[in-house]
Design a protein around this motif. Sequence first.
Motif, short mmCIF file in Angstrom:
data_model
loop_
_atom_site.label_atom_id
_atom_site.label_comp_id
_atom_site.label_asym_id
_atom_site.label_seq_id
_atom_site.Cartn_x
_atom_site.Cartn_y
_atom_site.Cartn_z
N GLN A 289 0.74 -1.53 0.26
CA GLN A 289 0.08 0.43 -0.10
C GLN A 289 0.56 1.11 -0.02
OE1 GLN A 289 -4.04 0.05 2.80
NE2 GLN A 289 -2.20 1.37 3.59
N ASP A 290 1.60 1.39 0.24
CA ASP A 290 2.65 2.79 0.93
C ASP A 290 3.38 2.12 -0.45
OD1 ASP A 290 2.23 2.73 3.92
OD2 ASP A 290 3.52 1.88 4.47
N TRP A 291 4.09 1.15 -0.64
CA TRP A 291 5.16 1.21 -2.10
C TRP A 291 3.96 2.07 -3.06
CZ3 TRP A 291 9.87 1.39 -3.19
CH2 TRP A 291 10.20 1.47 -4.84
N LEU A 292 2.53 1.66 -3.64
CA LEU A 292 1.55 1.49 -4.07
C LEU A 292 1.66 3.32 -4.40
CD1 LEU A 292 0.16 1.51 -6.78
CD2 LEU A 292 -1.85 0.47 -4.92
N VAL A 293 1.04 4.18 -3.16
CA VAL A 293 1.20 5.41 -3.21
C VAL A 293 2.15 6.59 -3.60
CG1 VAL A 293 0.32 6.95 -1.04
CG2 VAL A 293 -0.06 4.66 -1.24
N LEU A 294 3.84 5.92 -3.27
CA LEU A 294 4.42 6.90 -3.21
C LEU A 294 4.70 6.38 -5.04
CD1 LEU A 294 7.00 8.17 -1.85
CD2 LEU A 294 8.20 5.99 -1.42
N SER A 295 4.48 4.99 -5.77
CA SER A 295 4.66 5.43 -7.00
C SER A 295 3.72 5.99 -7.71
CB SER A 295 4.75 3.94 -7.76
OG SER A 295 3.58 3.32 -7.45
N LEU A 296 2.77 6.41 -7.07
CA LEU A 296 1.35 6.91 -7.69
C LEU A 296 1.69 8.54 -7.23
CD1 LEU A 296 -1.96 4.65 -6.90
CD2 LEU A 296 -0.42 5.11 -9.19
N THR A 297 2.16 8.41 -6.61
CA THR A 297 2.03 10.56 -6.14
C THR A 297 3.37 10.80 -5.75
OG1 THR A 297 1.97 10.06 -4.09
CG2 THR A 297 0.15 10.05 -5.10
N GLY A 298 4.34 9.92 -5.95
CA GLY A 298 6.12 10.47 -5.25
C GLY A 298 5.93 11.54 -4.59
N LEU B 82 -8.89 -4.00 -4.30
CA LEU B 82 -8.12 -2.82 -4.40
C LEU B 82 -6.69 -3.75 -5.34
CD1 LEU B 82 -6.88 -0.30 -3.78
CD2 LEU B 82 -5.07 -1.47 -1.96
N ALA B 83 -6.85 -5.05 -5.22
CA ALA B 83 -5.68 -6.01 -6.32
C ALA B 83 -6.62 -5.40 -7.62
CB ALA B 83 -6.23 -7.62 -5.59
N SER C 115 -6.04 -4.67 -12.60
CA SER C 115 -6.36 -4.49 -14.24
C SER C 115 -5.50 -2.49 -15.06
CB SER C 115 -7.73 -3.07 -13.46
OG SER C 115 -7.73 -2.79 -13.23
N GLY C 116 -5.17 -1.87 -13.97
CA GLY C 116 -4.58 -0.87 -14.20
C GLY C 116 -4.93 0.56 -14.32
N HIS C 117 -6.67 0.16 -13.34
CA HIS C 117 -7.36 1.62 -12.97
C HIS C 117 -6.86 2.36 -11.76
CE1 HIS C 117 -9.37 -0.96 -16.62
NE2 HIS C 117 -9.57 0.27 -17.15
N VAL C 118 -6.45 1.53 -11.03
CA VAL C 118 -5.77 2.17 -9.49
C VAL C 118 -5.31 3.33 -9.78
CG1 VAL C 118 -3.48 1.73 -9.18
CG2 VAL C 118 -5.55 1.17 -7.36
N VAL D 80 -6.45 3.53 -2.88
CA VAL D 80 -6.07 3.11 -2.12
C VAL D 80 -6.51 3.89 -0.03
CG1 VAL D 80 -3.95 3.17 -1.44
CG2 VAL D 80 -4.03 3.41 -3.88
N TYR D 81 -6.64 5.21 -1.05
CA TYR D 81 -6.89 5.85 0.44
C TYR D 81 -8.48 5.61 1.25
CZ TYR D 81 -4.11 9.87 -0.39
OH TYR D 81 -2.86 11.10 -0.50
#
Length: 452
Positions: A59-68, A118-119, A124-127, A132-133
């Motif tokens: 979850q933390d990694w995904l948010v960081l990769s989406l927003t930086g 969430l998976a 599917s690439g739509h997240v 996530v929030y």
Amino acid sequence: MSTGPGADSAPAPTPTTPVPPPLSRRSSMFSSLKVRNYRLFFLGQVVSNIGTWMQRIAQDWLVLSLTGSATAVGVTTALQFLPMLLLGLYGGVLVDRLSKRRTLLVTQTSMAVTGIVLAALTLSGHVQVWHVYLAACAVGLATVVDNPARQSFVSEMVGPAQLQNAVSLNSANFQSARLVGPAVAGLMITGVGTGWAFLFNGLSFVAPVAGLLLMRARELHVVERAPRGKGQLREGLHYVAGRPDLIWTIVLVGFIGTFGFNFPVYLSAFANDVFHAGAGSYSLFNTLMAVGSLAGALLAARRGTARMRVLIAAAVAFGTMEIVAATAPSLWLFALLMAPLGMFGMTLNVTANTSIQMGTDPAMRGRVMALYMMVFLGGSPVGAPIAGWVTDSYGVRAGLAVGGAIATAAAVTIGVVLARVGGLRLSVGWNKGHPHVRFVPRERPEELAAVA
């Protein structure tokens, strides 16, 4: 604090204070696993806890990769823990009214659905980050009820005699997952992506749900449920306020949770700013602390009692160890101190948890445990900014030392208060050439007159 045999500094039981049956000083490290219902629960939690740790990392990694943005990661964490801080007491009221087993079936299933959704969005690439929030907030809302229900359901599965052992094994279970889950998540994220980590977490809830369904209801220890009515939240607070053994234990946990357990702030700063060793040393610090925590949980499982002197001693040792670690001159010495720091911290947590459960009326247990978890988990959002400010202003060594000093002072002060409430005094002497420190009953004036 336990009000049964072995609670050295416990005040005399009142009519509302449950007194559990006599407990042995030591028991088999895994004795509670002989209880079939608890064994099913424990095995389900083994799988689920690994999945939970995997989702935290992913979850933390995904948010960081989406927003930086590191701030966005912090928002995600806040959304997951804020519901417990705001609604935790109301969750305890619900837990006292409802069947804990059925409640857990609902909460565990809802968290499974959250992980799977969430998976699906991620694979599917739509997240998007708001997904996530929303998922973090949904998990937080489920935790409001799930946490006190899981904590108080343990006593229904094993009874008072095995309660400390079962609570300790739960902590060992969680710490084992803390060692395994992040490592598996790292491999899965780099190998196949974050979506698969979310999927594993969602499917991992099959294990605890199956365990709950396979339990034998007739073997559970029957607990009278609180009737539905007005003022039950206020009733729970009044109950705790009238019990010095409960309120002061919760206050102690609150102080240490707020000022002593800010390790994400301290350890990352020691790794980067003090030893200039990077992320590898930060991972090493956390791993060694988890190893110490696991050892502390297993050692607590061997004790058959939840003694107040163990709680106070563990709190003093924890605070003192933080002060010592703050002065460590080298990376390796600092790293080695993480293991005993984790061990004393876990001893403190397990002893406080067990003593509160054993000293609470079963009809109030959900509300009391909700208050305990709200204070413990809610301390971090309050203490972390303070720890960060002290660290930024005066250095991380000063920040860690201040946290340790507050923990130590709180432990000593509350130990003295509980001793006075229980009519005890500190006795220091020598026994067979070794120092002997214990609490003994304070002599009353009429007893002194009789001796005279």
